[in-house]
Write a protein that holds these residues in place. Sequence first.
Motif, PDB file in Angstrom:
ATOM      1  N   PRO A 156      61.800  20.949   7.317  1.00 25.31           N
ATOM      2  CA  PRO A 156      62.633  21.185   8.456  1.00 25.31           C
ATOM      3  C   PRO A 156      64.082  20.099   8.328  1.00 25.31           C
ATOM      4  O   PRO A 156      63.807  18.946   7.989  1.00 25.31           O
ATOM      5  CB  PRO A 156      61.796  20.488   9.733  1.00 25.31           C
ATOM      6  N   LEU A 157      65.225  20.850   8.546  1.00 25.20           N
ATOM      7  CA  LEU A 157      66.436  20.157   8.637  1.00 25.20           C
ATOM      8  C   LEU A 157      67.090  19.981  10.077  1.00 25.20           C
ATOM      9  O   LEU A 157      67.385  20.869  10.825  1.00 25.20           O
ATOM     10  CB  LEU A 157      67.452  20.900   7.671  1.00 25.20           C
ATOM     11  N   VAL A 158      66.505  18.674  10.296  1.00 20.95           N
ATOM     12  CA  VAL A 158      67.063  18.255  12.021  1.00 20.95           C
ATOM     13  C   VAL A 158      68.336  18.469  11.868  1.00 20.95           C
ATOM     14  O   VAL A 158      69.299  17.677  11.491  1.00 20.95           O
ATOM     15  CB  VAL A 158      66.389  16.889  12.335  1.00 20.95           C
ATOM     16  N   MET A 159      68.671  19.362  13.310  1.00 16.67           N
ATOM     17  CA  MET A 159      70.077  19.495  13.567  1.00 16.67           C
ATOM     18  C   MET A 159      70.404  18.826  14.734  1.00 16.67           C
ATOM     19  O   MET A 159      71.669  18.614  15.034  1.00 16.67           O
ATOM     20  CB  MET A 159      70.621  20.987  13.765  1.00 16.67           C
ATOM     21  N   ASP A 174      74.163  16.958  19.202  1.00 20.95           N
ATOM     22  CA  ASP A 174      74.469  17.713  18.032  1.00 20.95           C
ATOM     23  C   ASP A 174      74.652  16.787  16.922  1.00 20.95           C
ATOM     24  O   ASP A 174      75.953  16.146  16.971  1.00 20.95           O
ATOM     25  CB  ASP A 174      75.606  18.662  18.164  1.00 20.95           C
ATOM     26  N   LEU A 175      74.136  16.584  15.847  1.00 19.46           N
ATOM     27  CA  LEU A 175      74.246  15.707  14.553  1.00 19.46           C
ATOM     28  C   LEU A 175      75.451  15.886  13.777  1.00 19.46           C
ATOM     29  O   LEU A 175      75.949  15.022  13.426  1.00 19.46           O
ATOM     30  CB  LEU A 175      72.929  15.605  13.727  1.00 19.46           C
ATOM     31  N   VAL A 205      70.768   8.458  15.690  1.00 14.88           N
ATOM     32  CA  VAL A 205      71.592   9.612  15.400  1.00 14.88           C
ATOM     33  C   VAL A 205      72.212   9.417  13.912  1.00 14.88           C
ATOM     34  O   VAL A 205      72.222  10.380  13.354  1.00 14.88           O
ATOM     35  CB  VAL A 205      72.689   9.741  16.493  1.00 14.88           C
ATOM     36  N   GLU A 206      72.524   8.184  13.913  1.00 11.48           N
ATOM     37  CA  GLU A 206      73.242   7.755  12.160  1.00 11.48           C
ATOM     38  C   GLU A 206      72.166   8.148  11.076  1.00 11.48           C
ATOM     39  O   GLU A 206      72.447   8.723  10.332  1.00 11.48           O
ATOM     40  CB  GLU A 206      73.993   6.586  12.239  1.00 11.48           C
ATOM     41  N   GLU A 207      70.942   7.656  11.454  1.00  9.89           N
ATOM     42  CA  GLU A 207      69.775   7.822  10.627  1.00  9.89           C
ATOM     43  C   GLU A 207      69.514   9.379  10.154  1.00  9.89           C
ATOM     44  O   GLU A 207      69.541   9.755   9.199  1.00  9.89           O
ATOM     45  CB  GLU A 207      68.662   7.091  11.278  1.00  9.89           C
ATOM     46  N   PHE A 208      69.490  10.222  11.294  1.00  8.05           N
ATOM     47  CA  PHE A 208      68.996  11.308  11.041  1.00  8.05           C
ATOM     48  C   PHE A 208      70.235  12.457  10.496  1.00  8.05           C
ATOM     49  O   PHE A 208      70.079  13.266   9.758  1.00  8.05           O
ATOM     50  CB  PHE A 208      68.545  12.102  12.322  1.00  8.05           C
ATOM     51  N   ARG A 209      71.477  11.827  10.809  1.00 12.58           N
ATOM     52  CA  ARG A 209      72.700  12.374  10.435  1.00 12.58           C
ATOM     53  C   ARG A 209      72.869  12.361   8.946  1.00 12.58           C
ATOM     54  O   ARG A 209      73.341  13.115   7.947  1.00 12.58           O
ATOM     55  CB  ARG A 209      73.807  12.071  11.230  1.00 12.58           C
ATOM     56  N   GLU A 210      72.488  11.194   8.807  1.00  7.52           N
ATOM     57  CA  GLU A 210      72.558  10.767   7.342  1.00  7.52           C
ATOM     58  C   GLU A 210      71.623  11.663   6.325  1.00  7.52           C
ATOM     59  O   GLU A 210      71.951  12.091   5.030  1.00  7.52           O
ATOM     60  CB  GLU A 210      72.393   9.373   6.780  1.00  7.52           C
ATOM     61  N   GLN A 211      70.367  11.671   6.740  1.00 10.78           N
ATOM     62  CA  GLN A 211      69.372  12.636   6.284  1.00 10.78           C
ATOM     63  C   GLN A 211      69.686  13.951   6.110  1.00 10.78           C
ATOM     64  O   GLN A 211      69.619  14.627   5.173  1.00 10.78           O
ATOM     65  CB  GLN A 211      67.987  12.660   7.004  1.00 10.78           C
ATOM     66  N   MET A 212      70.250  14.447   7.385  1.00 10.93           N
ATOM     67  CA  MET A 212      70.817  16.115   7.380  1.00 10.93           C
ATOM     68  C   MET A 212      71.755  16.328   6.311  1.00 10.93           C
ATOM     69  O   MET A 212      71.726  17.259   5.596  1.00 10.93           O
ATOM     70  CB  MET A 212      71.304  16.037   8.814  1.00 10.93           C
ATOM     71  N   ILE A 213      73.009  15.486   6.132  1.00 12.06           N
ATOM     72  CA  ILE A 213      73.951  15.495   5.127  1.00 12.06           C
ATOM     73  C   ILE A 213      73.589  15.679   3.662  1.00 12.06           C
ATOM     74  O   ILE A 213      73.799  16.282   3.023  1.00 12.06           O
ATOM     75  CB  ILE A 213      75.167  14.557   5.415  1.00 12.06           C
ATOM     76  N   GLU A 214      72.612  14.545   3.425  1.00 16.83           N
ATOM     77  CA  GLU A 214      72.182  14.315   2.171  1.00 16.83           C
ATOM     78  C   GLU A 214      71.253  15.418   1.636  1.00 16.83           C
ATOM     79  O   GLU A 214      71.731  16.044   0.513  1.00 16.83           O
ATOM     80  CB  GLU A 214      71.404  12.956   2.176  1.00 16.83           C
ATOM     81  N   THR A 215      70.549  16.192   2.536  1.00 16.60           N
ATOM     82  CA  THR A 215      69.560  17.229   2.209  1.00 16.60           C
ATOM     83  C   THR A 215      70.724  18.656   1.986  1.00 16.60           C
ATOM     84  O   THR A 215      70.378  19.285   1.134  1.00 16.60           O
ATOM     85  CB  THR A 215      68.702  17.488   3.226  1.00 16.60           C
ATOM     86  N   ALA A 216      71.562  18.714   2.772  1.00 18.81           N
ATOM     87  CA  ALA A 216      72.485  19.724   2.910  1.00 18.81           C
ATOM     88  C   ALA A 216      73.517  19.714   1.591  1.00 18.81           C
ATOM     89  O   ALA A 216      73.601  20.883   0.900  1.00 18.81           O
ATOM     90  CB  ALA A 216      73.269  20.017   4.262  1.00 18.81           C
ATOM     91  N   LEU A 217      73.771  18.614   1.200  1.00 19.65           N
ATOM     92  CA  LEU A 217      74.735  18.655   0.034  1.00 19.65           C
ATOM     93  C   LEU A 217      74.112  18.653  -1.252  1.00 19.65           C
ATOM     94  O   LEU A 217      74.868  18.844  -2.264  1.00 19.65           O
ATOM     95  CB  LEU A 217      75.308  17.297   0.092  1.00 19.65           C
TER      96      LEU A 217
END
Length: 694
Positions: A156-159, A174-175, A205-217
């Motif tokens: 799951p990619l938490v958005m 919204d992350l 928010v910053e913790e989950f946003r970082e995870q989201m960006i790293e997974t996406a990139l």
Amino acid sequence: MTDLSLYRNIGIFAHVDAGKTTTTERILKLTGKIHKLGEVHDGEATTDFMEQEQERGITIQSAATSCEWNDHLLNIIDTPGHVDFTIEVYRSLKVLDGGVGVFCGSGGVEPQSETNWRYANDSKVARVIFINKLDRMGADFYRVVNQVRDVLGANPLVMVLPIGIEDDFCGVIDLLTRKAWIWDDTGDPTHYETTDVPADMLDKVEEFREQMIETALEQDDVLLEAYLEGNEPSIEDIKHCIRKGTIALDFFPTLCGSAFKNKGIQNVLNAVVDYLPNPTEVEPQPEIDLEGNETGNLAIVDPEGPLRALAFKIMDDRYGALTFTRIYSGRLNKGDSVLNTFTGKTERIGRIVEMHADSREELNSAQAGDIVALLGMKQTRTGHTLSDVKNPATLEPMVFPDPVISIAISPTDKAGTEKMGIALTKMVAEDPSFRIMTDDDSGETIMMGMGELHLDIKVDILRRTHGVEVEVGKPQVAYRETITRTITDSYIHKKQTGGSGQFGKIEYLIEPAETGSGYVFDCTVTGGNVPREYWSSIEKAFGNCMDAGTLAGYPLLDIKFTLQDGAFHAVDSSAMAFEQATRAAYRQSIPKAAPQLLEPIMKIDVFSPEANVGDVIGDLNRRRGMIKSQEVAPTGVRVKADAPLSDMFGYIGDLRTITSGRGQFSMEFSHYAPCPKNVAEEVIAEANARKAAK
């Protein structure tokens, strides 16, 4: 609308009561397709238009509708959640490009969620996840995210993150944009404001946003390298990577909200448009020639290509049979003649309509990427391909499971016999998991389906929709038979009636085959003792005999027949003679091979309040259930077990009694297993009594 990049063909699927239909209803309201919300619990949801759906508060058949969001056309199919109607989910996923998996914020990943997820994986359907009902007692967004990862094996990619929980749930963050969407309590989805992130949630928010960006990139090495060097990618670049990974099934954008309270639906619609594929971005369907061999060609989604369309659902209504069709390639025009590659016959397209639940909008034409309903198709059934008359090809057909339960029905008066026959023919055309047969000995009509509820609904439809009053027998289990011993034997069929006679000799080996193999035929004859032209007759005759076992008349499973040797006569041998020899050999040898009765074993998933777990397990043990696992959830315990279908009739009533109405369960076919001796003797005695009575 002809720009295929603006199409989204999506399905909404989930476990019973996770909020699929409510989510669909909110989407239709938000996109302006409907102006008054209908609630499932009031029996007024747009896509639950059958009387049986409105009364029971469940979805029974998939319903198609369409709407627009941000200049994109969304074709939406709302599917059932109950396990007896899984076939509706399967055939809908088969023709969709993307899906929205809805999970209950308190129930989490429930049994039917797992089945639907497995179907979606098999069909390679890209999905976004919507964790619903966060306003409910016991809701926990983060626990459900972990369940998706652990139980479904998905990523799951938490958005978004929820603001508040249970009664305090008021919005989401919204992350991507680091903005909070907060709705007021009016229940109007358009009454919201976007504000800065609450101070107490900044770190999360910053913790989950970082995870989201790293997974996406991880989808783009150049952007990932730049990010690791400290260069923040643009929102458009991140969205591009998320879209790429979603379509590749590497991860699933995960959102949350409360459909009932109208919170979070806009974010789901935005995610559908931003991340789910359009028809041209999905792996094309392979084409098969008229003999069933893959041609190597693909049905590329192209309006200018040859016609390739798949009929995935038949629905009978007051205007006649509607054939729901997904067009993969080419165009369809009103009045066109098309080839049904299954029947080999051409059919004329009477009318083309775009469905909105049970209402419709007339169209003159449709093109690749569209999901429409056709009127006037007399020979087309679920899974049939409609193609260009001059350039025929078949798309991969659908495979449907065999029924596990049956009941005998008969009309209450003779006048209803013909009416019942017509109604059942229509119902079988609509639902491929529903079968009808006539018992040759008794003349009874037997209805076969996937579960008690499935058949209960069918009887209800017969009575109310078709006006046929019927008497219903008690449910019967679909037992099977097999053998447990290897037998080497021979048989000679010899008959002389004046002129040319009949002669065929076969020597053969009959042995148990691998579980799930059905019927395996092999031939090791050498030297032409049984001419090759008779082999197929022998194979077919033995296979036909397997429809009726020698113990109780149930079909045989998992048998290997090897033709080893034999003899023939130049004048008297024929295909018919060898067929007769094979049938007699079957009757002679199967009783020697230690036949055994098999019973269907069901996969049971029971939810029980913690205080009643002991009683629930005790009851399952009495039903010969084998407990597989127990999982503690916030609001109770999930018990997983295997149990024979014959002991599960009427289980829902007993479960409700044990748990004071709070227990739930789902059941689906798992496998066949040998019957205990006492059960087998009872079943065989009943079968013999039925034969004697006839």
